[in-house]
Motif scaffolding. Structure first.
Motif, PDB file in Angstrom:
ATOM      1  N   VAL A  43      21.333  29.974  11.806  1.00  0.00           N
ATOM      2  CA  VAL A  43      20.625  30.023  10.269  1.00  0.00           C
ATOM      3  C   VAL A  43      18.882  30.880  11.223  1.00  0.00           C
ATOM      4  O   VAL A  43      18.669  30.251  11.654  1.00  0.00           O
ATOM      5  N   LYS A  44      18.779  31.745  10.951  1.00  0.00           N
ATOM      6  CA  LYS A  44      17.167  32.653  10.751  1.00  0.00           C
ATOM      7  C   LYS A  44      16.319  32.837   9.825  1.00  0.00           C
ATOM      8  O   LYS A  44      15.735  31.610  10.030  1.00  0.00           O
ATOM      9  N   SER A  45      16.720  33.876   9.287  1.00  0.00           N
ATOM     10  CA  SER A  45      15.595  34.257   8.559  1.00  0.00           C
ATOM     11  C   SER A  45      16.437  34.820   7.448  1.00  0.00           C
ATOM     12  O   SER A  45      15.152  35.609   6.183  1.00  0.00           O
ATOM     13  N   GLN A  46      17.216  34.657   6.975  1.00  0.00           N
ATOM     14  CA  GLN A  46      18.387  35.197   6.441  1.00  0.00           C
ATOM     15  C   GLN A  46      17.139  34.297   4.209  1.00  0.00           C
ATOM     16  O   GLN A  46      17.074  33.147   4.870  1.00  0.00           O
ATOM     17  N   LYS A  47      17.571  35.493   3.778  1.00  0.00           N
ATOM     18  CA  LYS A  47      16.957  34.967   2.532  1.00  0.00           C
ATOM     19  C   LYS A  47      18.353  34.113   1.350  1.00  0.00           C
ATOM     20  O   LYS A  47      17.534  33.151   0.655  1.00  0.00           O
ATOM     21  N   GLU A  48      19.511  34.543   1.600  1.00  0.00           N
ATOM     22  CA  GLU A  48      20.411  33.910   1.104  1.00  0.00           C
ATOM     23  C   GLU A  48      21.314  33.569   2.614  1.00  0.00           C
ATOM     24  O   GLU A  48      21.685  34.547   3.504  1.00  0.00           O
ATOM     25  N   ILE A  49      21.840  32.666   1.826  1.00  0.00           N
ATOM     26  CA  ILE A  49      23.169  31.186   3.208  1.00  0.00           C
ATOM     27  C   ILE A  49      24.357  31.340   2.053  1.00  0.00           C
ATOM     28  O   ILE A  49      24.099  30.378   1.640  1.00  0.00           O
ATOM     29  N   VAL A  50      25.142  31.660   2.880  1.00  0.00           N
ATOM     30  CA  VAL A  50      26.376  30.670   2.266  1.00  0.00           C
ATOM     31  C   VAL A  50      27.265  30.117   3.595  1.00  0.00           C
ATOM     32  O   VAL A  50      27.907  31.019   4.674  1.00  0.00           O
ATOM     33  N   VAL A  51      26.991  29.235   3.343  1.00  0.00           N
ATOM     34  CA  VAL A  51      27.783  27.952   4.706  1.00  0.00           C
ATOM     35  C   VAL A  51      28.878  26.946   4.465  1.00  0.00           C
ATOM     36  O   VAL A  51      29.212  26.969   3.618  1.00  0.00           O
ATOM     37  N   LEU A  52      29.412  28.210   5.252  1.00  0.00           N
ATOM     38  CA  LEU A  52      30.940  27.378   5.384  1.00  0.00           C
ATOM     39  C   LEU A  52      31.646  26.177   6.049  1.00  0.00           C
ATOM     40  O   LEU A  52      31.266  25.651   6.946  1.00  0.00           O
ATOM     41  N   MET A  53      31.547  25.092   5.157  1.00  0.00           N
ATOM     42  CA  MET A  53      32.282  24.094   6.052  1.00  0.00           C
ATOM     43  C   MET A  53      33.461  23.406   4.922  1.00  0.00           C
ATOM     44  O   MET A  53      34.162  23.645   4.326  1.00  0.00           O
ATOM     45  N   HIS A  54      34.499  22.581   5.772  1.00  0.00           N
ATOM     46  CA  HIS A  54      35.611  21.812   4.630  1.00  0.00           C
ATOM     47  C   HIS A  54      35.558  20.660   4.252  1.00  0.00           C
ATOM     48  O   HIS A  54      34.703  19.889   5.430  1.00  0.00           O
ATOM     49  N   ASP A  55      36.477  19.977   4.267  1.00  0.00           N
ATOM     50  CA  ASP A  55      36.339  18.604   3.199  1.00  0.00           C
ATOM     51  C   ASP A  55      38.525  17.910   3.196  1.00  0.00           C
ATOM     52  O   ASP A  55      38.207  17.372   2.350  1.00  0.00           O
ATOM     53  N   SER A  56      38.327  18.702   3.892  1.00  0.00           N
ATOM     54  CA  SER A  56      40.333  17.941   4.159  1.00  0.00           C
ATOM     55  C   SER A  56      40.028  16.695   4.533  1.00  0.00           C
ATOM     56  O   SER A  56      39.158  16.598   5.376  1.00  0.00           O
ATOM     57  N   SER A  57      41.161  16.361   4.804  1.00  0.00           N
ATOM     58  CA  SER A  57      41.193  14.766   5.659  1.00  0.00           C
ATOM     59  C   SER A  57      40.896  14.228   6.776  1.00  0.00           C
ATOM     60  O   SER A  57      40.306  13.726   6.481  1.00  0.00           O
ATOM     61  N   THR A  58      41.140  15.610   7.572  1.00  0.00           N
ATOM     62  CA  THR A  58      40.631  16.217   9.361  1.00  0.00           C
ATOM     63  C   THR A  58      39.039  15.778   9.427  1.00  0.00           C
ATOM     64  O   THR A  58      38.415  15.428  10.472  1.00  0.00           O
ATOM     65  N   LYS A  59      38.411  16.078   8.559  1.00  0.00           N
ATOM     66  CA  LYS A  59      36.652  16.822   8.775  1.00  0.00           C
ATOM     67  C   LYS A  59      35.516  15.868   8.598  1.00  0.00           C
ATOM     68  O   LYS A  59      34.248  15.734   8.293  1.00  0.00           O
ATOM     69  N   SER A  60      36.106  14.457   9.179  1.00  0.00           N
ATOM     70  CA  SER A  60      34.877  13.423   8.351  1.00  0.00           C
ATOM     71  C   SER A  60      33.840  13.623   9.620  1.00  0.00           C
ATOM     72  O   SER A  60      32.162  13.214   8.730  1.00  0.00           O
ATOM     73  N   PRO A  61      34.045  14.098  10.584  1.00  0.00           N
ATOM     74  CA  PRO A  61      32.551  14.289  11.179  1.00  0.00           C
ATOM     75  C   PRO A  61      31.551  15.915  10.221  1.00  0.00           C
ATOM     76  O   PRO A  61      30.004  15.568  10.421  1.00  0.00           O
ATOM     77  N   THR A  62      32.151  16.319   9.387  1.00  0.00           N
ATOM     78  CA  THR A  62      31.856  17.318   8.533  1.00  0.00           C
ATOM     79  C   THR A  62      30.356  16.336   7.824  1.00  0.00           C
ATOM     80  O   THR A  62      29.355  16.823   7.204  1.00  0.00           O
ATOM     81  N   VAL A  63      30.988  15.455   7.214  1.00  0.00           N
ATOM     82  CA  VAL A  63      30.240  14.507   6.293  1.00  0.00           C
ATOM     83  C   VAL A  63      29.330  13.979   7.049  1.00  0.00           C
ATOM     84  O   VAL A  63      28.177  12.937   6.620  1.00  0.00           O
ATOM     85  N   GLU A  64      29.096  13.507   8.726  1.00  0.00           N
ATOM     86  CA  GLU A  64      28.461  12.540   9.050  1.00  0.00           C
ATOM     87  C   GLU A  64      27.207  13.794   9.079  1.00  0.00           C
ATOM     88  O   GLU A  64      26.586  12.648   9.085  1.00  0.00           O
ATOM     89  N   ALA A  65      27.402  15.062   9.986  1.00  0.00           N
ATOM     90  CA  ALA A  65      26.444  16.348  10.035  1.00  0.00           C
ATOM     91  C   ALA A  65      25.973  16.415   8.481  1.00  0.00           C
ATOM     92  O   ALA A  65      24.705  16.840   9.069  1.00  0.00           O
ATOM     93  N   LEU A  66      26.178  16.010   7.325  1.00  0.00           N
ATOM     94  CA  LEU A  66      25.981  16.812   5.939  1.00  0.00           C
ATOM     95  C   LEU A  66      24.001  16.508   5.974  1.00  0.00           C
ATOM     96  O   LEU A  66      23.634  17.164   5.890  1.00  0.00           O
ATOM     97  N   PRO A  67      23.828  14.824   6.217  1.00  0.00           N
ATOM     98  CA  PRO A  67      22.548  14.765   5.639  1.00  0.00           C
ATOM     99  C   PRO A  67      21.632  15.580   6.454  1.00  0.00           C
ATOM    100  O   PRO A  67      20.536  15.763   6.034  1.00  0.00           O
ATOM    101  N   GLU A  68      21.656  15.946   8.052  1.00  0.00           N
ATOM    102  CA  GLU A  68      20.820  15.782   8.709  1.00  0.00           C
ATOM    103  C   GLU A  68      20.981  17.795   8.504  1.00  0.00           C
ATOM    104  O   GLU A  68      20.291  18.419   8.657  1.00  0.00           O
ATOM    105  N   ILE A  69      22.067  18.647   7.765  1.00  0.00           N
ATOM    106  CA  ILE A  69      22.223  20.030   7.735  1.00  0.00           C
ATOM    107  C   ILE A  69      21.350  19.650   6.187  1.00  0.00           C
ATOM    108  O   ILE A  69      20.790  21.210   6.409  1.00  0.00           O
TER     109      ILE A  69
END
Length: 679
Positions: free
Chosen positions: A628-654
């Motif tokens: 993430v630099k200075s883009q006007k629009e960003i589309v952020v790719l993440m995953h919510d399949s059953s093995t992606k618990s760390p993604t949920v854990e990081a989501l508040p900080e993201i």
């Protein structure tokens, strides 16, 4: 004990293997057993299962349903039930199939043939679900479908659910032929108002039977099957279904040569020859060949002192086994008159049980031509064709299972009016799904409306927008993602994989109700399947979209390519006969997508969770900050399949980080083309 030791070792090994669905295969269809474990496993989770099966109960990868259940630690296989010919299919016809405790599995195996054809209450006391996986051969007199009907009746009486895993009708579903069973002549060889050749799969027959039974019934349909498909077109190996049906040649010859029960006319060589003592083989062949029956030639052949003909089937689609059998009997009667067994008030002759009526025997006795005999049952056959239409699952297009076909707690069905033998009664029926589009379940709930309908906005030159996207769900992780988004008052877009919908419908409804957007991400996410050719891609995509719409009432308007629009994996799996490096399958897919008006969404920021299941929340946040630099629009790719618990854990900080960087959050919509391809 020593002789069972190898089996015990094998059973232990199989138990240690984790439950999995069918792997990639080369068959044209997926059987109901494949679809159960790949798509609708929730139907059996936590249940005590009783399985009616035999040696034919194998999936498309030749793994038995018994083994699949025994490997599955979420299911308790508590009993097996064997139809005629036994669990191994080697018991001769008519011989009692005995019950025993399996020496390897240590569970009861109940025989459902001979004196005990209907399961007793004692046999059902330790099960929740009656699971049925049997390969029928398309003839009403073949008793596996009778066992199904008896089992459904017993399950209804004992309050048990029935799940039928569908399998092909080897003869296809186009030809419906033969006399229809009349009520006084119902027996184990004709349990319902069926002609000799019914043209239905075992799953369709279960729906048909249930119109007068009313059990809680679920049919797990096949994938890719069509009504006109014969077994040879499925790509499946034929497993001998009984001692005298070792091959598909025997299957097709069964009704053509085996209708002469109780007469001198007999079959030979596993239903490939028909004749009788003293019959003139050449005259017999001349009569049969002169009738111009489609798809078959009759070769004169003597067997000792018996004369007869061998069937040479040259067009399996045109060949009509039941009609051929009627002609074979009628012409044999003309050449060598023989007495036809007659039913009495005390006993129904086996010949009449096979025919389902006494009329065919009477017409043979009168010397009627085969054409006259066939004409005699056409009115009843027409009624059956109309009646069965309500229960057909498959049409002319390859079937795509959207969800199990269920008849849950139907009203107590009305029994058919006691008809005269010549005019079978027509029972009232519950309304089942339409053929070829059978997605039906009962007790469906109203689909939710979005809490707030997103209004597309054009970003001002000074503002920054972040589109959070989650791929490959829904799963057990998705509710945690939703909880976090709700806590931070952020909306996101979820790109759904269709195969994950079943069992997670409530999660999808929550996504919609809380104001998030849904997108399509294929049904299978199987690169080998979706990128084979353009047609496969859109068939898979549409299947996934239909499942989403069925579950939520919302049809996806945006989509994401598995692997993204610039993926290189498609080059590996594209059909080399149609595509090359200069003309790729992705080019063809994108061109077709443009023609169809699809909006595909890529990404320009990723948290990196697609690369591995072994990652940390800190790593995902670091990846975001790096991109993430200075883009006007960003589309952020993440995953919510059953093995992606760390993604949920990081989501508040993201979320907090992006807010600090000045981004507001929106959902992706089709009328915002500026974010269609930003990878």
């Amino acid at each position: 004990m020593n002789k069972f030791l190898p089996f015990l070792i094998l059973a232990l090994i199989l138990t240690l293997i984790p439950p999995v669905g069918s792997s990639a295969n080369t068959t044209a269809i997926q059987l109901g057993s494949d679809v159960l474990f790949n798509q609708f496993h929730h139907l059996i989770e936590g249940k005590k299962v009783g399985l009616i099966t035999n040696q034919t109960g194998l999936n498309s990868q030749m793994v038995s349903t018994i083994d699949m259940l025994r490997r599955d630690r979420s299911v308790h296989l508590t009993a097996l039930y064997a139809p005629e010919h036994g669990l191994d299919g080697k018991t001769v016809a008519g011989k009692q199939v005995t019950s025993f405790v399996h020496p390897v599995y240590a569970i009861p195996v109940y025989g459902l043939s001979g004196s005990t054809r209907k399961p007793t209450p004692e046999m059902l006391k330790d099960i929740d679900i009656f699971l049925v996986d049997l390969q029928d051969i398309g003839s009403r007199t073949y008793t596996y479908i009778s066992t199904l009907q008896y089992a459904m009746t017993a399950a209804k009486e004992q309050g048990k659910e029935v799940i039928v895993l569908d399998r092909p009708n080897p003869l296809g579903g186009a030809i419906v032929e033969g006399p229809v069973v009349e009520l006084p002549y119902r027996s184990f060889f004709g349990v319902d108002t069926l002609p000799l050749a019914h043209g239905m799969t075992i799953g369709e027959l279960a729906l048909f039977f249930n119109r007068t039974i009313g059990v809680d019934l679920t049919v797990v349909p096949m994938q890719g099957y069509t009504r006109n498909m014969i077994y040879q077109q499925t790509g499946l190996a034929w497993i001998p279904s009984s001692p005298h049906i070792p091959s598909l040649t025997s299957v097709f010859g069964y009704m053509a040569t085996g209708l002469g029960e109780g007469t001198p006319i007999r079959q030979g060589d596993h239903f490939t020859w028909i004749g009788a003592e003293g019959l003139d083989s050449h005259k017999y062949a001349d009569l049969l060949n002169g009738s111009l029956l489609p798809g078959v030639i009759f070769i004169p052949e003597n067997k000792g002192t018996a004369g007869g003909v061998r069937l040479q089937i040259n067009d399996l689609h045109q060949f009509n086994p039941a009609k051929t059998g009627i002609y074979a009997l009628a012409y044999a009667k003309q050449l060598q008159p023989f007495p036809v067994p007659k039913s009495t008030s005390k006993q129904i002759a086996m010949f009449d049980k096979v025919m389902g009526t006494n009329k065919i025997g009477l017409l043979l006795e009168q010397g009627k031509s085969p054409q006259e005999i066939v004409s005699s049952y056409q009115a009843d056959l027409k009624k059956f064709v109309e009646l069965r239409q309500k229960y057909l699952i498959y049409g002319d297009e390859p079937f795509i299972p959207m969800q199990p076909i269920q008849q849950k707690h139907p009203e107590q069905p009305k029994q058919p009016v006691q008809p005269k033998p010549s005019k079978p009664g027509k029972p009232e029926t519950p309304t089942p799904p339409k053929p070829g589009n059978n997605n039906g379940t009962t007790n469906q709930t109203k689909n939710p409306e979005p809490a707030t309908k997103p209004i597309p906005q054009t970003p001002k030159s000074s503002e920054k927008i972040a589109y959070l996207t989650f791929d490959d769900g829904p799963s057990s992780v998705t509710p945690r993602v939703l909880d976090t988004l709700k806590a931070h008052q952020v909306k996101a877009t979820f790109f759904i994989v269709g195969r994950e919908v079943a069992g997670h419908e409530a999660i999808l409804k929550r996504i919609v109700a809380e104001g998030h957007a849904l997108g399509g991400h294929s049904y299978s996410h199987n690169y080998q399947l979706v990128y084979k050719n353009m047609e496969s891609f859109f068939a898979d995509l549409e299947k996934g979209s239909q499942m989403i719409e069925k579950a939520t009432g919302v049809k996806p308007a945006v989509f994401r390519y598995p692997g993204g629009s610039t993926n290189t994996v498609s080059l590996k799996y594209q059909d080399p006969k149609r595509y090359n490096k200069q003309h790729t399958v992705m080019q063809a897919i994108k061109a077709e997508a443009k023609q169809r008006g699809y909006t595909f969404i890529d990404w320009n920021v990723t948290n990196g969770d697609a690369r591995s299941n072994k990652y940390t929340a800190a790593q995902t946040l670091a990846n975001i900050k790096q991109q993430v630099k200075s883009q006007k629009e960003i589309v952020v790719l993440m995953h919510d399949s059953s093995t992606k618990s760390p993604t949920v854990e990081a989501l508040p900080e993201i979320i907090s980080y992006l807010k600090e960087k000045g981004y507001r959050f929106e959902v992706i919509q089709a009328d915002r083309p500026t974010v269609s391809n930003v990878k």
